[in-house]
Design a protein around this motif. Structure first.
Motif, PDB file in Angstrom:
ATOM      1  N   CYS A   1      -2.231  12.273   2.592  1.00 48.65           N
ATOM      2  CA  CYS A   1      -1.268  11.176   2.732  1.00 48.65           C
ATOM      3  C   CYS A   1       0.140  11.680   3.079  1.00 48.65           C
ATOM      4  O   CYS A   1       0.677  12.573   2.431  1.00 48.65           O
ATOM      5  CB  CYS A   1      -1.251  10.457   1.391  1.00 48.65           C
ATOM      6  N   TYR A   2       0.726  11.082   4.137  1.00 50.44           N
ATOM      7  CA  TYR A   2       2.116  11.347   4.514  1.00 50.44           C
ATOM      8  C   TYR A   2       2.415  12.800   4.880  1.00 50.44           C
ATOM      9  O   TYR A   2       3.545  13.254   4.727  1.00 50.44           O
ATOM     10  CB  TYR A   2       3.083  10.847   3.434  1.00 50.44           C
TER      11      TYR A   2
ATOM     12  N   GLN B   1      -3.863   8.174   4.915  1.00 51.07           N
ATOM     13  CA  GLN B   1      -2.733   7.249   5.080  1.00 51.07           C
ATOM     14  C   GLN B   1      -1.490   7.981   5.583  1.00 51.07           C
ATOM     15  O   GLN B   1      -1.102   9.030   5.068  1.00 51.07           O
ATOM     16  CB  GLN B   1      -2.433   6.572   3.734  1.00 51.07           C
TER      17      GLN B   1
ATOM     18  N   LYS C   1      -7.934   5.992   0.997  1.00 50.65           N
ATOM     19  CA  LYS C   1      -6.558   6.144   1.470  1.00 50.65           C
ATOM     20  C   LYS C   1      -6.247   7.622   1.745  1.00 50.65           C
ATOM     21  O   LYS C   1      -5.101   8.052   1.658  1.00 50.65           O
ATOM     22  CB  LYS C   1      -5.568   5.553   0.476  1.00 50.65           C
TER      23      LYS C   1
ATOM     24  N   TYR D   1      -0.835  16.087  -0.011  1.00 49.69           N
ATOM     25  CA  TYR D   1       0.094  14.952   0.088  1.00 49.69           C
ATOM     26  C   TYR D   1       1.496  15.437   0.495  1.00 49.69           C
ATOM     27  O   TYR D   1       2.081  16.332  -0.110  1.00 49.69           O
ATOM     28  CB  TYR D   1       0.164  14.267  -1.274  1.00 49.69           C
TER      29      TYR D   1
ATOM     30  N   ARG E   1      -4.447  13.939  -3.879  1.00 48.33           N
ATOM     31  CA  ARG E   1      -3.147  14.359  -3.324  1.00 48.33           C
ATOM     32  C   ARG E   1      -3.065  15.854  -3.030  1.00 48.33           C
ATOM     33  O   ARG E   1      -1.988  16.442  -3.093  1.00 48.33           O
ATOM     34  CB  ARG E   1      -2.025  13.950  -4.280  1.00 48.33           C
TER      35      ARG E   1
ATOM     36  N   CYS F   1       1.124   4.220  -2.866  1.00 47.20           N
ATOM     37  CA  CYS F   1       0.914   5.633  -2.533  1.00 47.20           C
ATOM     38  C   CYS F   1       2.092   6.471  -3.016  1.00 47.20           C
ATOM     39  O   CYS F   1       1.928   7.555  -3.565  1.00 47.20           O
ATOM     40  CB  CYS F   1       0.746   5.792  -1.027  1.00 47.20           C
TER      41      CYS F   1
ATOM     42  N   TYR G   1      -5.775   9.924  -1.478  1.00 42.41           N
ATOM     43  CA  TYR G   1      -4.472  10.291  -0.897  1.00 42.41           C
ATOM     44  C   TYR G   1      -4.402  11.778  -0.535  1.00 42.41           C
ATOM     45  O   TYR G   1      -3.340  12.388  -0.634  1.00 42.41           O
ATOM     46  CB  TYR G   1      -3.344   9.981  -1.869  1.00 42.41           C
TER      47      TYR G   1
ATOM     48  N   GLU H   1       0.837  -1.206   0.000  1.00 40.32           N
ATOM     49  CA  GLU H   1       0.000   0.000   0.000  1.00 40.32           C
ATOM     50  C   GLU H   1       0.874   1.261   0.000  1.00 40.32           C
ATOM     51  O   GLU H   1       0.588   2.232  -0.703  1.00 40.32           O
ATOM     52  CB  GLU H   1      -0.899   0.030   1.237  1.00 40.32           C
TER      53      GLU H   1
END
Lengths: 62, 232
Positions: free
Chosen positions: B131-132, B155, B152, B108, B105, A59, B128, A55
């Motif tokens: 994400c991160y 995430q 996601k 992101y 994103r 990403c 996303y 996953e």
């Protein structure tokens, strides 16, 4: 007056295992009213780690 | 080269020129009037993408009203470190996401610690989005519709403590497994927003992780499970 007992249905994974329904994962699962234990199975921690790594890789390159 | 890639290169060059100028103030109006088209720019896809945007040069002059497809990648890997909502207040501007359809994103890999309100009711993609963003502790509010497609979206949000949902979390489920620091109030905001599918015969999953689940009483968990949501 009526009285009903509402219960929480809890699944716990065995040691070294993770529960999954194919989409979600967890060591402990509380089933929704429409869900069934039959929808859940165990995979190993190692298998779960592989899925997580996959996953993350998806990403990162998306 | 795709248009989006060209925009990204232009954006990088602008930011480097603007950020490196000794007479930065003199260029502020010129730069931002042009970059934001005097406040009329509709498409901010990729607009603030990349580490060349930093605390010295990321100072938008005009409020931003994102066009339907102008949200994606807007702040991806933006190098500004800190509170985006406070920066907007300081600049006297707002960020309006209410027309946004494609949110891929958007945040992101950013270094934001706090993001204000995001209206995602029209989103057909919410992929996303955060994400991160490892330092992100607070998302003031996400306004959602039953159809908002969380995929996601959260995430890698290891530091997230506070988040509030306004609206209905529906058929796409939600996964906040990577955010074990969520406050009890945040968890209850999520549970309170879950659509009631009890009579539908279908199940959706809210993934919070064992640490967050341990913060909830059995009665609080029952609120979710009785609405047809399995908690993982």
């Amino acid at each position: 007056m009526t009285m009903t007992t509402v219960e929480l249905k809890k699944l716990e994974a065995s040691d070294g295992m993770v529960l999954t329904n194919g989409e979600a994962y967890g060591k402990v699962i509380y089933l929704g009213v429409n869900d069934s234990p039959d929808n859940w199975r165990e995979i190993t921690d190692a298998e779960y780690a592989e899925i997580l790594a996959s996953e993350e890789a998806k990403c990162a390159r998306t | 080269m795709k248009i989006a890639e060209k925009l990204s290169v232009i954006c990088e060059n602008f930011a480097q020129i603007y950020g490196s100028s000794e007479s930065e103030d003199a260029y502020y109006d010129t730069f931002w009037d042009a970059y934001q088209d005097g406040g009329k720019r509709p498409d901010y896809a990729y607009a603030f993408r990349g580490a060349y945007w930093n605390n010295a040069n990321f100072k938008p002059k005009y409020s931003i009203v994102f066009a339907s497809y102008g949200v994606s990648n807007a702040f991806e890997n933006c190098g500004y470190e800190g509170d985006l909502a406070a920066l907007c207040n300081q600049q006297g501007i707002t960020l309006d996401f209410s027309n946004g359809v494609e949110f891929s994103r958007t945040f992101y890999g950013t270094k934001f610690t706090r993001i204000g309100t995001i209206d995602a009711r029209k989103a057909t993609r919410f992929y996303y989005v955060f994400c991160y963003s490892y330092g992100l502790k607070t998302i003031d509010k996400i306004v959602v519709a039953e159809t908002t497609p969380f995929e996601k979206s959260f995430q890698g949000l290891k530091a997230l403590e506070e988040i509030r949902f306004d609206g209905v979390i529906g058929q796409n489920g939600l996964n906040l497994n990577d955010s074990p620091l969520l406050s009890h109030e945040s968890l209850m905001s999520i549970i309170g927003a879950l659509k009631d599918y009890a009579g539908s015969g279908t199940t959706y999953t809210l993934t919070l992780g064992a640490t967050n689940l341990a913060k909830l009483t059995d009665a609080e968990k029952l609120i979710a499970t009785q609405k047809g949501w399995t908690l993982a």
